[in-house]
Design an enzyme around this catalytic site. Structure first.
Site, short mmCIF file in Angstrom:
data_model
loop_
_atom_site.label_atom_id
_atom_site.label_comp_id
_atom_site.label_asym_id
_atom_site.label_seq_id
_atom_site.Cartn_x
_atom_site.Cartn_y
_atom_site.Cartn_z
N LYS A 217 0.85 -1.20 0.00
CA LYS A 217 0.00 0.00 0.00
C LYS A 217 0.88 1.25 0.00
CE LYS A 217 -3.94 -2.21 2.20
NZ LYS A 217 -4.54 -2.67 3.44
N ASP B 140 -11.45 2.93 3.90
CA ASP B 140 -11.86 1.52 3.81
C ASP B 140 -13.38 1.40 3.68
OD1 ASP B 140 -9.99 -0.50 3.66
OD2 ASP B 140 -9.61 -0.58 5.82
N GLN C 14 -4.95 -1.49 9.55
CA GLN C 14 -4.88 -2.83 8.94
C GLN C 14 -5.52 -3.87 9.87
OE1 GLN C 14 -3.51 -3.52 5.78
NE2 GLN C 14 -4.39 -5.55 6.12
#
Ligand code: NAP
Length: 319
Positions: free
Chosen positions: A60, A127, A104
């Protein structure tokens, strides 16, 4: 809806689509920077030492920088408390250089995922897991959309086109894939069935699908004879299985669909790896760019317009 076919399916090349999307995002990030002086920033927080999560976070960060955006990475120890993580999220929420915040998952046992997701500012929740964003998607078809289903939708639009009226079956009802995928396909005017572990006769449900999305986490669960000839199959699953090679034991990644069987029946299918996976990070970058635009009142579509004295190619809007 789909034509019966006997030949092999078209392979939906998610790797190539994701590369095109990332190039488009880089071009728009450059326009945002040169015309408005804004560099989008994505902050990723990793807690603990899960090797798979470390790889995801590294990828990422690299892809964020390659797209011309700022990457902020925080690594907390596996022993970090929920309060420590919440304090870090609170700092990122008010940092003006940060437009997207991602924690995460999975998190160590002492930290409640819901407490952390609830703490992320909805406008920075790239997200798309915060209840404000899931609520907006469910009730208005807007908000920040979770990256994996958004990537699946982009692939379907690219390879299938207009989805209106199609029968879509999604296997798996998780908050991060199955449920938002169902909302997105409903928004596309599909007739949607959301199947799960209690579904009776899963094979029969799958056989009705013009669009079949598998997000289960069970290697090769979905067999070739569960697929309607000509259907479009999106395999979200990423499962590592043990195999034996000439050199001895090894592992490989497979999806939730039995690819070798399905490719003979489907009209189009995503491979694993190289299908949905690469689209997920590309959509994360796209959400971050959109969040930066929203924060500063810039219309993302205006970034596609040619600059005075220069030329830009037009691109599809994010969602
Ligand atoms: P999850 O939270 O574990 O949810 C799995 C879903 O599948 C649940 O709804 C479960 O039903 C259902 N299920 C399990 N066994 C089943 C069976 N035998 N028949 C029918 N349904 C069954 O998984 P997830 O997070 O959505 O992830 C699913 C897969 O996608 C995993 O392989 C994951 O690694 C992969 N994934 C890939 C990406 C990517 O970027 N490509 C991103 C996210 C996830 P119940 O609700 O009834 O338990």
């Amino acid at each position: 809806m789909n034509e019966a076919r006997t030949g092999p399916a078209r392979i939906i090349d998610g790797k190539a689509s994701a590369a095109r999307l990332r190039a488009d995002i880089a071009r728009r990030a450059q326009a945002l920077s040169s015309r408005h002086g804004i560099t989008p920033g994505l902050a990723v927080v990793l807690v603990g030492d899960d090797p798979a999560s470390e790889v995801y976070v590294r990828n990422k960060g690299r892809q964020t920088r390659e797209a011309g955006m700022q990457s902020f990475e925080t690594h907390l120890p596996a022993t970090a408390s929920e309060d420590e993580l919440l304090a870090q999220v609170a700092r990122l929420n008010v940092d003006p250089a940060v437009h997207g915040v991602l924690v995460q998952l999975p998190l160590p046992r002492q930290i409640r995922e819901t407490a952390v997701i609830d703490a992320i500012a909805p406008a920075k929740d790239v997200d798309g897991f915060h209840v404000i964003n899931t609520g907006l998607l469910a009730s208005r078809g807007t908000g920040i959309i979770p990256c994996t289903p958004l990537g699946c939708l982009r692939l379907l639009r690219e390879y299938v086109g207009d989805l209106s009226g199609m029968r879509a079956v999604i296997v798996g009802r998780s908050n991060i894939v199955g449920k938002p995928m169902a909302q997105l396909l409903l928004r596309e005017n599909c007739t949607v069935t959301l199947a799960h572990s209690r579904t009776r006769d899963l094979a029969a449900e799958c056989r009705r699908a013009d669009i079949l999305v598998a997000a289960v986490g069970q290697p090769r669960l979905i067999k070739g004879d569960w697929i309607q000839p000509g259907a479009s199959v999106i395999d979200v699953g990423i499962n590592r299985i043990s195999i034996t090679t000439a050199d001895g034991p090894a592992t490989r990644l497979v999806g939730d669909v039995d690819f070798d069987e399905a490719v003979r029946v489907a009209g189009a299918i995503t491979p694993v790896p190289g299908g949905v996976g690469p689209m997920t990070i590309a959509c994360l970058l796209s959400n971050t760019l959109d969040a930066a635009c929203a924060r500063h009142g810039v219309d993302p579509l205006s970034l596609d317009a040619p600059e005075a004295g220069g030329a830009h190619s037009a691109s599809a809007s994010a969602t």
